[in-house]
Design a protein around this motif. Structure first.
Motif, PDB file in Angstrom:
ATOM      1  N   GLY A 137     -20.512 133.452  78.427  1.00 45.17           N
ATOM      2  CA  GLY A 137     -20.782 134.682  77.695  1.00 45.17           C
ATOM      3  C   GLY A 137     -22.181 134.655  77.113  1.00 45.17           C
ATOM      4  N   HIS A 138     -22.720 135.816  76.858  1.00 46.01           N
ATOM      5  CA  HIS A 138     -24.100 135.918  76.387  1.00 46.01           C
ATOM      6  C   HIS A 138     -24.121 135.785  74.869  1.00 46.01           C
ATOM      7  N   VAL A 139     -24.723 134.732  74.363  1.00 47.02           N
ATOM      8  CA  VAL A 139     -24.827 134.520  72.923  1.00 47.02           C
ATOM      9  C   VAL A 139     -26.216 134.930  72.472  1.00 47.02           C
ATOM     10  N   GLY A 140     -26.302 135.909  71.603  1.00 54.74           N
ATOM     11  CA  GLY A 140     -27.596 136.337  71.092  1.00 54.74           C
ATOM     12  C   GLY A 140     -27.602 136.278  69.581  1.00 54.74           C
TER      13      GLY A 140
ATOM     14  N   PHE B 236     -35.855 133.620  81.015  1.00 56.62           N
ATOM     15  CA  PHE B 236     -36.004 132.504  80.076  1.00 56.62           C
ATOM     16  C   PHE B 236     -36.585 133.009  78.751  1.00 56.62           C
ATOM     17  N   PHE B 237     -37.637 133.814  78.841  1.00 58.38           N
ATOM     18  CA  PHE B 237     -38.268 134.332  77.628  1.00 58.38           C
ATOM     19  C   PHE B 237     -37.332 135.279  76.877  1.00 58.38           C
ATOM     20  N   ILE B 238     -36.624 136.147  77.596  1.00 58.57           N
ATOM     21  CA  ILE B 238     -35.716 137.085  76.939  1.00 58.57           C
ATOM     22  C   ILE B 238     -34.595 136.333  76.229  1.00 58.57           C
ATOM     23  N   SER B 239     -34.026 135.317  76.883  1.00 57.91           N
ATOM     24  CA  SER B 239     -32.968 134.508  76.263  1.00 57.91           C
ATOM     25  C   SER B 239     -33.482 133.778  75.037  1.00 57.91           C
ATOM     26  N   LEU B 240     -34.718 133.270  75.118  1.00 59.11           N
ATOM     27  CA  LEU B 240     -35.312 132.553  73.988  1.00 59.11           C
ATOM     28  C   LEU B 240     -35.464 133.479  72.784  1.00 59.11           C
ATOM     29  N   MET B 241     -35.922 134.711  73.004  1.00 60.80           N
ATOM     30  CA  MET B 241     -36.090 135.656  71.901  1.00 60.80           C
ATOM     31  C   MET B 241     -34.751 136.081  71.314  1.00 60.80           C
TER      32      MET B 241
ATOM     33  N   LYS C  44     -29.449 123.804  76.609  1.00 57.46           N
ATOM     34  CA  LYS C  44     -28.313 124.089  77.487  1.00 57.46           C
ATOM     35  C   LYS C  44     -28.019 125.581  77.524  1.00 57.46           C
ATOM     36  N   ALA C  45     -28.041 126.224  76.339  1.00 56.29           N
ATOM     37  CA  ALA C  45     -27.741 127.656  76.280  1.00 56.29           C
ATOM     38  C   ALA C  45     -28.817 128.471  77.003  1.00 56.29           C
ATOM     39  N   ILE C  46     -30.081 128.124  76.773  1.00 61.47           N
ATOM     40  CA  ILE C  46     -31.167 128.851  77.436  1.00 61.47           C
ATOM     41  C   ILE C  46     -31.075 128.706  78.950  1.00 61.47           C
ATOM     42  N   TRP C  47     -30.858 127.473  79.409  1.00 60.30           N
ATOM     43  CA  TRP C  47     -30.754 127.231  80.846  1.00 60.30           C
ATOM     44  C   TRP C  47     -29.581 127.996  81.438  1.00 60.30           C
ATOM     45  N   ARG C  48     -28.439 127.995  80.717  1.00 62.53           N
ATOM     46  CA  ARG C  48     -27.243 128.657  81.230  1.00 62.53           C
ATOM     47  C   ARG C  48     -27.463 130.148  81.382  1.00 62.53           C
TER      48      ARG C  48
ATOM     49  N   TRP D  42     -30.041 130.739  84.265  1.00 62.11           N
ATOM     50  CA  TRP D  42     -29.491 130.482  85.596  1.00 62.11           C
ATOM     51  C   TRP D  42     -28.410 131.494  85.969  1.00 62.11           C
ATOM     52  N   ASP D  43     -27.639 131.974  85.002  1.00 61.49           N
ATOM     53  CA  ASP D  43     -26.631 132.994  85.287  1.00 61.49           C
ATOM     54  C   ASP D  43     -27.275 134.237  85.884  1.00 61.49           C
ATOM     55  N   LYS D  44     -28.435 134.626  85.316  1.00 61.70           N
ATOM     56  CA  LYS D  44     -29.147 135.783  85.861  1.00 61.70           C
ATOM     57  C   LYS D  44     -29.700 135.471  87.251  1.00 61.70           C
ATOM     58  N   GLY D  45     -30.154 134.226  87.430  1.00 64.11           N
ATOM     59  CA  GLY D  45     -30.640 133.822  88.745  1.00 64.11           C
ATOM     60  C   GLY D  45     -29.543 133.894  89.790  1.00 64.11           C
ATOM     61  N   LYS D  46     -28.342 133.475  89.402  1.00 62.81           N
ATOM     62  CA  LYS D  46     -27.204 133.536  90.333  1.00 62.81           C
ATOM     63  C   LYS D  46     -26.862 134.975  90.698  1.00 62.81           C
ATOM     64  N   GLU D  47     -26.939 135.870  89.696  1.00 63.22           N
ATOM     65  CA  GLU D  47     -26.688 137.279  89.986  1.00 63.22           C
ATOM     66  C   GLU D  47     -27.701 137.808  91.005  1.00 63.22           C
ATOM     67  N   TYR D  48     -28.944 137.391  90.849  1.00 55.88           N
ATOM     68  CA  TYR D  48     -30.007 137.818  91.763  1.00 55.88           C
ATOM     69  C   TYR D  48     -29.726 137.300  93.175  1.00 55.88           C
ATOM     70  N   LEU D  49     -29.312 136.033  93.276  1.00 61.47           N
ATOM     71  CA  LEU D  49     -29.019 135.450  94.581  1.00 61.47           C
ATOM     72  C   LEU D  49     -27.800 136.109  95.228  1.00 61.47           C
ATOM     73  N   LYS D  50     -26.815 136.472  94.409  1.00 64.86           N
ATOM     74  CA  LYS D  50     -25.645 137.163  94.953  1.00 64.86           C
ATOM     75  C   LYS D  50     -26.040 138.498  95.562  1.00 64.86           C
ATOM     76  N   LYS D  51     -27.000 139.166  94.914  1.00 65.52           N
ATOM     77  CA  LYS D  51     -27.491 140.422  95.476  1.00 65.52           C
ATOM     78  C   LYS D  51     -28.142 140.193  96.833  1.00 65.52           C
ATOM     79  N   MET D  52     -28.846 139.059  96.941  1.00 71.46           N
ATOM     80  CA  MET D  52     -29.517 138.750  98.209  1.00 71.46           C
ATOM     81  C   MET D  52     -28.503 138.629  99.345  1.00 71.46           C
ATOM     82  N   GLY D  53     -27.375 137.977  99.035  1.00 68.32           N
ATOM     83  CA  GLY D  53     -26.358 137.776 100.068  1.00 68.32           C
ATOM     84  C   GLY D  53     -25.419 138.944 100.209  1.00 68.32           C
ATOM     85  N   GLY D  54     -25.572 139.952  99.372  1.00 66.46           N
ATOM     86  CA  GLY D  54     -24.679 141.099  99.423  1.00 66.46           C
ATOM     87  C   GLY D  54     -25.392 142.369  99.798  1.00 66.46           C
ATOM     88  N   VAL D  55     -25.710 143.174  98.773  1.00 63.67           N
ATOM     89  CA  VAL D  55     -26.254 144.502  99.012  1.00 63.67           C
ATOM     90  C   VAL D  55     -27.606 144.457  99.721  1.00 63.67           C
ATOM     91  N   ILE D  56     -28.457 143.471  99.389  1.00 66.07           N
ATOM     92  CA  ILE D  56     -29.781 143.410 100.011  1.00 66.07           C
ATOM     93  C   ILE D  56     -29.661 143.040 101.486  1.00 66.07           C
TER      94      ILE D  56
END
Length: 765
Positions: free
Chosen positions: A129-132, A471-476, A608-612, A615-629
């Motif tokens: 889950g997204h902790v802000g 990374f920057f958005i999560s850090l802020m 750990k939280a920043i990386w998670r 990377w979650d957003k990175g995985k979403e991007y990669l899923k798009k590559m293998g799907g709709v794109i």
């Protein structure tokens, strides 16, 4: 399954009784307890009520009451089994299954914004889950599972809310979930550093007659400051277990879930239902209103506590008033409320809403005094925060620092990300050459090289920039700076006709417009919420980033690339300012709400939280590559490879070439060629498809740098992706606003790009 779903002659074993208060107590007292076998004997002529056999005697229940009882059906599939044929083995099997289902506990996580609910959710379940570190990160309910002590917990992370009034959408959302979904236990997460304010929400949960366990989060910080409180006394006074926890370290989490099990099973000695005493006048009014509510045949007493409804009516809660007005005796109920409110005003010299709130805070304050709550003498958590805020939120330095942070974020994204992007680009090129040399000419080779690798490869190379930006958005977000950004920008937002809280969804829009649209739920004013939704598409989401980098990298010199890129973000912001001002002045009028927002202490986010999150957003991007794109790239390739007469000799003769030539006159004022026109049409589905389409079709060599920049402006401003339009429809509840957003952004994009191209052409000549 529900008891009401069993047919005549079927048997079931009781798992649990839902509902609350008097209803649940009455049902349990009648013998509907876990592990007992119940048989359906007879339906009344009108199918309601239903006669059941339970514990050797017969009893009738209405169907809506039977819906509140969960059972597991007998393994015997025959519909008309005689009681004497219901074997001991079947009974035992049913009891085992009922015991298994009984060990599934539905838990709702409720608490103030920034109290640590999502941290508990993630720690207990391993979910991401997204902790802000600012209000309103959780804008929808997230669900995950956890296992402790042989029980399975279905955790629902609800939006953060300061109360259960009808002041904001998240408050209504939480209240509706607690009422309609009826969780077995509510974990009320409390920020121990703000215990008095957080316990106000606890008093409202008590009014709802729910089974509650309080988790005093960040208790390690509480003790480090030298604060103290007698938890046993506090537990006794609230009749609710108070468990000290720290979700960062995991302290107290196992004890918390052990306590949840005890409350669920009715085994906790101190957990019971209490009524907060509101004083003679208010209590008299509550009882008077309750009498009329109990007379309403349409009121489902399993879902609603009449005391809770009476209190909410005295608080002038619009949502409850609307609910009550649907009752046949609504006039009597409202008249009883008005009479009670007048008496409170006459006797206490304050309105009933204020009287109820004052009593709640009085109860909390008195309970803390009884529990000997003391604040320590050690340096408080906010001391460091105040020092940092003196700089970051300074009158003169606040804006320059904020824009410097944005500049560093974008500059780092584009410059640092260039190195891994070049490596991926080289790998994609090598893969295309290798496959091209290994296969003979034909549609398969063309599809793999020109379609899949050319399309998907043109987008996947931008993964490094996506990761750096997130990374920057999560850090802020996690550090607490995002809340300060809203604080800094409130006055500017107000000039735009918006709310300071509008700034958070707008910043989120740089990541993805869809969660940004959902994030507008934290804005109490419907006017500001709607305007914010309509201008979020002008924030350059990460899906546009591959297009920007592709075009900028092709047409502009290295020393100008970052400035061209930043100019797009600035143009988007300027257009959003102008449009929001127009909308707030001429289109969507109304009163704004006060800017009230918690500014939490700065906390250094864990790696750990920043990386998670990144990377979650990175995985979403990669899923798009293998799907709709991937699918879009193949479709675009096929339309470009084939034509009306079969394999197209040239791209102009293909299906997609014919489509492009047809719409080309529409974009003649912008200087676009048909390949760019087609890519814009493809981008309606998802913006990444624009880059993959260009990767398949090419055509960039035919346009000028001026046309390229106008193309970027069009991409920036035109039709948001389908997912964003769907999100606007979902949040506004109307296709009208969704269609308006789709049309006005596209028209605006056409006008801006045409004007810039024509003026640029005149200046160049």
């Amino acid at each position: 399954m529900k008891l009401s779903e069993l047919k005549t002659g079927e048997h079931g074993v009781i798992v649990k009784v839902l509902g609350h208060g008097g209803f649940r107590k009455r049902i349990v007292e009648m013998g509907f307890i876990k592990g007992k076998t119940v048989e359906v004997l007879l339906n009344a002529p009108l199918q309601d009520p239903v006669k059941y056999k339970l514990m050797g005697y017969e009893i009738s229940l209405r169907r809506h009451e039977a819906e509140m009882i969960e059972v597991v059906a007998s393994e015997n599939e025959e519909l008309n089994v005689k009681s004497e044929e219901f074997t001991a083995a079947q009974v035992e099997n049913g009891k085992h299954e009922a015991l298994r289902l009984r060990r599934i506990i539905n838990v709702a996580l409720v608490g103030n914004p920034n109290c640590g609910k999502t941290s508990l959710f993630n720690f207990a379940s391993g979910a991401h889950g997204h902790v802000g570190n600012y209000s309103g990160v959780t804008v929808d309910a997230s669900v995950a599972h956890a296992s402790y002590y042989g029980y399975e917990f279905r955790l629902t992370d609800l939006p953060g809310t300061y109360s259960l009034s009808c002041y904001s959408p998240e408050e209504l959302y939480v209240r509706k979930h607690l009422t309609e979904q009826m969780p077995d236990v509510v974990i009320n997460v409390i920020d121990a550093s703000n215990i008095e304010r957080n316990l106000y929400l606890t008093t409202q949960l008590i009014d709802m007659d729910l089974r509650i366990v309080c988790a005093l989060n960040m208790y390690d910080e509480f003790e480090r400051r030298g604060d103290s409180v007698d938890l046993d006394v506090l537990t006794t006074l609230f009749a609710t277990p108070m468990v000290p926890t720290s979700f960062k370290s995991g302290m107290g989490v196992k004890e918390l879930f052990k306590t949840v099990i005890q409350v669920y099973e009715g085994a906790h000695k101190q957990a019971r239902h209490i009524h907060i005493n509101y004083g003679h006048e208010i209590e008299h009014g509550i009882k008077h209103i309750q009498q009329h509510l109990r007379e309403a045949d349409t009121l489902d007493h399993a879902l609603y506590s009449t005391r809770y409804l009476a209190i909410k009516l005295l608080e002038r809660d619009n949502d409850v008033e609307h609910f009550v007005k649907l009752m046949p005796n609504a006039d009597e109920v409202i008249e009883a409320r008005d009479m009670a409110a007048r008496r409170v005003q006459e006797e206490m010299k304050i309105d009933s809403e204020t009287a109820v709130m004052d009593t709640k805070y009085g109860f909390v304050s008195g309970a803390l005094r009884e529990a000997r709550f003391r604040q320590g003498n050690k340096k408080d958590t906010y001391r460091t925060t105040h020092i940092i805020d003196d700089v970051l939120s300074n009158r003169w330095l606040g804006f320059p620092i904020f824009f410097l942070i944005l500049f560093v974020m974008f500059q780092t994204t584009f410059s640092l990300g260039q190195y891994p992007m070049d490596w991926i680009d080289a790998a994609v090129g090598w893969l295309g050459e290798w496959i091209g040399s290994a296969l003979s000419d034909g549609p398969i080779r063309s599809m793999l090289v020109d379609g899949i690798i050319g399309g998907v490869g043109a987008v996947i190379v931008f993964l490094p920039q996506i990761l750096i930006l997130y990374f920057f958005i999560s850090l802020m977000e996690d550090s607490g700076y995002m809340a300060r950004a809203a604080f800094i920008m409130d006055r500017l937002m107000h000039k735009m006709g918006l709310h300071g809280k509008s700034f958070i969804p707008l910043i989120m829009g740089f990541g993805c417009n869809v969660p940004a649209i959902m994030g507008t739920r934290t804005i109490e004013s419907r006017r500001s919420r709607l305007i914010t939704m309509l201008i979020i598409p002008f924030m350059s989401c990460s899906a546009r980033l591959p297009i920007y980098i592709m075009i900028v990298g092709t047409f502009f010199a290295v020393e100008y690339q970052s400035w061209v890129m930043i100019s797009l973000y600035i143009v988007g912001i300027i257009v959003a300012v102008i449009v929001s001002k127009i909308f707030s002045t001429f289109v969507i009028k109304g009163e704004d709400t006060p800017f009230v927002m918690e500014l939490p202490p700065y906390r250094w986010p864990t790696a750990k939280a920043i990386w998670r999150h990144t990377w979650d957003k990175g995985k979403e991007y990669l899923k798009k590559m293998g799907g709709v794109i991937l699918v879009a790239s193949i479709i675009v390739w096929a339309l470009g490879y084939f034509g009306p007469s079969g394999t197209a000799p040239t791209m102009d003769d293909s299906f997609i070439g014919i489509m492009g030539k047809t719409v080309e006159p529409l974009f003649s004022l912008q200087g676009f060629n048909w390949q760019l026109d087609v890519s814009l049409m493809a981008g309606v589905g998802a913006k990444e498809i624009v880059a993959s389409t260009i990767g398949v079709l090419g055509g960039l060599e035919e346009i000028t740098p001026l046309a390229a920049y106008c193309y970027l402006l069009f991409v920036l401003l035109y039709f948001p992706c389908v997912a964003t339009i769907a999100a606007i429809k979902h949040e506004t509840g109307s296709w009208r606003w969704a269609a308006f957003a789709a049309c006005y952004t596209t028209l605006l994009a056409w006008l801006v790009s045409a004007v810039v191209y024509q003026l640029g052409s005149l200046l160049c000549n």
